[in-house]
Design a protein around this motif. Structure first.
Motif, PDB file in Angstrom:
ATOM      1  N   ASP A 125      19.098   8.793  -3.238  1.00  0.00           N
ATOM      2  CA  ASP A 125      18.484   8.679  -1.917  1.00  0.00           C
ATOM      3  C   ASP A 125      17.152   7.959  -2.071  1.00  0.00           C
ATOM      4  O   ASP A 125      16.411   8.198  -3.014  1.00  0.00           O
ATOM      5  N   PHE A 126      16.871   7.070  -1.138  1.00  0.00           N
ATOM      6  CA  PHE A 126      15.590   6.377  -1.169  1.00  0.00           C
ATOM      7  C   PHE A 126      15.030   6.334   0.241  1.00  0.00           C
ATOM      8  O   PHE A 126      15.718   5.944   1.179  1.00  0.00           O
ATOM      9  N   ASP A 127      13.790   6.756   0.390  1.00  0.00           N
ATOM     10  CA  ASP A 127      13.129   6.794   1.681  1.00  0.00           C
ATOM     11  C   ASP A 127      11.904   5.883   1.624  1.00  0.00           C
ATOM     12  O   ASP A 127      10.972   6.127   0.863  1.00  0.00           O
ATOM     13  N   TYR A 128      11.930   4.812   2.428  1.00  0.00           N
ATOM     14  CA  TYR A 128      10.832   3.850   2.409  1.00  0.00           C
ATOM     15  C   TYR A 128       9.492   4.493   2.755  1.00  0.00           C
ATOM     16  O   TYR A 128       8.450   4.072   2.269  1.00  0.00           O
ATOM     17  N   ASP A 129       9.530   5.510   3.612  1.00  0.00           N
ATOM     18  CA  ASP A 129       8.283   6.147   4.030  1.00  0.00           C
ATOM     19  C   ASP A 129       7.761   7.141   2.993  1.00  0.00           C
ATOM     20  O   ASP A 129       6.561   7.237   2.760  1.00  0.00           O
ATOM     21  N   ASP A 182       9.040   7.465  -0.415  1.00  0.00           N
ATOM     22  CA  ASP A 182       9.116   7.054  -1.820  1.00  0.00           C
ATOM     23  C   ASP A 182       8.281   5.831  -2.153  1.00  0.00           C
ATOM     24  O   ASP A 182       8.291   5.340  -3.283  1.00  0.00           O
ATOM     25  N   VAL A 183       7.562   5.311  -1.173  1.00  0.00           N
ATOM     26  CA  VAL A 183       6.677   4.163  -1.389  1.00  0.00           C
ATOM     27  C   VAL A 183       5.249   4.579  -1.053  1.00  0.00           C
ATOM     28  O   VAL A 183       4.999   5.194  -0.027  1.00  0.00           O
ATOM     29  N   LYS A 184       4.331   4.252  -1.930  1.00  0.00           N
ATOM     30  CA  LYS A 184       2.915   4.567  -1.700  1.00  0.00           C
ATOM     31  C   LYS A 184       2.319   3.510  -0.762  1.00  0.00           C
ATOM     32  O   LYS A 184       1.784   2.491  -1.196  1.00  0.00           O
ATOM     33  N   TRP A 185       2.397   3.780   0.534  1.00  0.00           N
ATOM     34  CA  TRP A 185       1.929   2.807   1.508  1.00  0.00           C
ATOM     35  C   TRP A 185       0.404   2.696   1.521  1.00  0.00           C
ATOM     36  O   TRP A 185      -0.148   1.687   1.963  1.00  0.00           O
ATOM     37  N   GLU A 186      -0.274   3.687   1.025  1.00  0.00           N
ATOM     38  CA  GLU A 186      -1.733   3.583   0.940  1.00  0.00           C
ATOM     39  C   GLU A 186      -2.128   2.468  -0.012  1.00  0.00           C
ATOM     40  O   GLU A 186      -3.158   1.804   0.168  1.00  0.00           O
ATOM     41  N   TYR A 187      -1.296   2.221  -1.035  1.00  0.00           N
ATOM     42  CA  TYR A 187      -1.531   1.106  -1.939  1.00  0.00           C
ATOM     43  C   TYR A 187      -1.015  -0.207  -1.326  1.00  0.00           C
ATOM     44  O   TYR A 187      -1.662  -1.252  -1.424  1.00  0.00           O
ATOM     45  N   MET A 188       0.154  -0.131  -0.696  1.00  0.00           N
ATOM     46  CA  MET A 188       0.736  -1.324  -0.084  1.00  0.00           C
ATOM     47  C   MET A 188      -0.198  -1.923   0.963  1.00  0.00           C
ATOM     48  O   MET A 188      -0.238  -3.138   1.165  1.00  0.00           O
ATOM     49  N   ASN A 189      -0.948  -1.080   1.634  1.00  0.00           N
ATOM     50  CA  ASN A 189      -1.863  -1.556   2.674  1.00  0.00           C
ATOM     51  C   ASN A 189      -3.000  -2.397   2.121  1.00  0.00           C
ATOM     52  O   ASN A 189      -3.713  -3.066   2.877  1.00  0.00           O
ATOM     53  N   GLU A 190      -3.180  -2.379   0.799  1.00  0.00           N
ATOM     54  CA  GLU A 190      -4.204  -3.219   0.189  1.00  0.00           C
ATOM     55  C   GLU A 190      -3.780  -4.692   0.167  1.00  0.00           C
ATOM     56  O   GLU A 190      -4.608  -5.579  -0.029  1.00  0.00           O
ATOM     57  N   ILE A 191      -2.492  -4.926   0.364  1.00  0.00           N
ATOM     58  CA  ILE A 191      -1.981  -6.296   0.444  1.00  0.00           C
ATOM     59  C   ILE A 191      -2.058  -6.719   1.903  1.00  0.00           C
ATOM     60  O   ILE A 191      -1.380  -6.155   2.754  1.00  0.00           O
ATOM     61  N   ASN A 192      -2.888  -7.710   2.188  1.00  0.00           N
ATOM     62  CA  ASN A 192      -3.152  -8.121   3.561  1.00  0.00           C
ATOM     63  C   ASN A 192      -2.571  -9.510   3.828  1.00  0.00           C
ATOM     64  O   ASN A 192      -3.074 -10.511   3.336  1.00  0.00           O
ATOM     65  N   PHE A 193      -1.503  -9.565   4.611  1.00  0.00           N
ATOM     66  CA  PHE A 193      -0.829 -10.832   4.885  1.00  0.00           C
ATOM     67  C   PHE A 193      -1.686 -11.768   5.739  1.00  0.00           C
ATOM     68  O   PHE A 193      -1.584 -12.981   5.611  1.00  0.00           O
ATOM     69  N   VAL A 194      -2.509 -11.204   6.606  1.00  0.00           N
ATOM     70  CA  VAL A 194      -3.351 -12.038   7.461  1.00  0.00           C
ATOM     71  C   VAL A 194      -4.374 -12.786   6.617  1.00  0.00           C
ATOM     72  O   VAL A 194      -4.557 -14.000   6.748  1.00  0.00           O
ATOM     73  N   ASN A 195      -5.046 -12.070   5.723  1.00  0.00           N
ATOM     74  CA  ASN A 195      -6.068 -12.690   4.876  1.00  0.00           C
ATOM     75  C   ASN A 195      -5.484 -13.707   3.908  1.00  0.00           C
ATOM     76  O   ASN A 195      -6.135 -14.690   3.547  1.00  0.00           O
TER      77      ASN A 195
END
Length: 361
Positions: free
Chosen positions: A326-330, A332-345
């Motif tokens: 089972d894999f849950d994107y919400d 099983d993924v550390k979104w607090e780290y993912m948010n450091e990647i900024n597509f706009v910038n």
């Protein structure tokens, strides 16, 4: 106006190098931020960045017409979830989830490389080294600093991607997958389009007046006569002010041709002009067959179809490998780290003056 359907190819990082990555050597802070784990492998933020950057560049290139400003990444879109429900999500988050999906597929497949005796040759290693260096030359100093990007991480990502690409081919070879010339046949035509519809300020299709429709038909018939009299079709298109709605186009079995055109086009031979104006819902067409079989386009189509079938086989294998997982994107993924990647910038899209003004308002 008819157009060739754009096919969304399965995303695979075009890369691959095999170098030994020495754990602990020059590690960045980001390499300690574990975003997710796949097949017993921890995937850190600096590695995820490469996948996100590649997905971002793909979106901005493939859907260039919609990217009028970097702010498009924060626009909201409805997304259908696995349970059938929908929720709004930003384009940036959608792209990041796509990157996570690719990471999981590559990591899972890479973990099975020995099952298929897949490895890189010395020549492939050299090519990968070259590609990795080219990739790193595109990374800015600021990106290296904020995301901890290093040559070692790039090589690791590229190596796994190439190995998986070879594994996909091995699967197809084992299954005897082939693409026939008929399946891949791609023709090249030249068309002139006289529209009888337009788009209003709200983006809705509107039909031309009866007077304008009549004029479009008369112009098309007059233009066809001039071509039959020996005038160059491209020159005629320009003479009637249709240069922007005319040109060469490749078509294949998946092309989105109006029914009125498809049957007529299929009967043409090399260099043959269709002897009548074709009426379709959106306007009038003049068609000339340039090549019934365009060798270059056909070869590209064959490669595309083979790649699609290879990806289907790999996807089936991944389902088999993960059927008890089972894999849950919400969760099983550390979104607090993912948010450091900024597509706009990190966007390469330049804002237009009008787009900037609308964003400020």
């Amino acid at each position: 106006m008819f157009s060739k359907i754009k096919r969304l190819l399965a995303f695979v990082l075009v890369v691959t190098l095999t170098f030994t990555f020495v754990p602990g050597c020059g590690k960045s802070e980001q390499s300690g931020k574990i975003v997710l784990s796949v097949a017993g492998q921890d995937v850190a933020l600096d590695e995820v960045w490469f996948y996100c950057r590649s997905v971002q560049e793909y979106y901005e290139s493939y859907y260039s017409s919609m990217f009028t400003s970097p702010g498009v990444w924060t626009s909201s879109y409805p997304v259908t979830k696995d349970d059938g429900s929908t929720e709004d999500s930003t384009l940036e988050e959608i792209a990041k989830r796509s990157a996570i999906k690719q990471i999981r597929e590559i990591k899972l497949a890479y973990s099975h490389r020995d099952d298929y005796n897949v490895s890189l040759t010395e020549k492939e290693k050299e090519e990968v080294e070259k590609q990795a260096a080219e990739m790193m030359n595109k990374v800015t100093k600021e990106e290296k600093k904020t995301m901890g990007i290093s040559d070692a991480t790039a090589i690791k990502v590229f190596t796994e991607s190439m190995v998986v690409a070879k594994l996909r081919s091995k699967l197809a070879e084992k299954e005897g997958v082939e693409i026939s010339d008929e399946e891949a046949k791609t023709s090249k035509i030249y068309f002139i389009y006289f529209p009888t519809s337009a788009t209003d300020s709200s983006g809705n299709a509107v039909s031309a007046s009866d007077k304008n429709k009549k004029q479009a038909k008369e112009d098309a018939e007059s233009a066809l006569k001039r071509i039959k009299d020996g005038n160059d079709i491209a020159t005629v298109a320009q003479a009637y002010g249709m240069g922007g709605t005319s040109g060469e186009m490749t078509i294949d079995s998946e092309s989105n041709l109006p029914d009125e055109l498809k049957e007529s086009v299929d009967k043409l031979k090399d260099g043959e002009l269709l002897d009548k104006v074709v009426s379709a819902d959106d306007g009038y067409y003049i068609i000339k067959m340039l090549n019934v079989v365009d060798e270059t386009a056909t070869a590209e189509k064959k490669e595309e179809l083979l790649s699609n079938k290879e990806q289907e086989l790999l996807s089936d294998k991944i389902k088999e490998w993960t059927k008890n997982q089972d894999f849950d994107y919400d969760k099983d993924v550390k979104w607090e780290y993912m948010n450091e990647i900024n597509f706009v910038n990190e966007s390469t899209v330049k804002s237009s003056a009008s787009a900037d003004a609308s964003m400020d308002s």
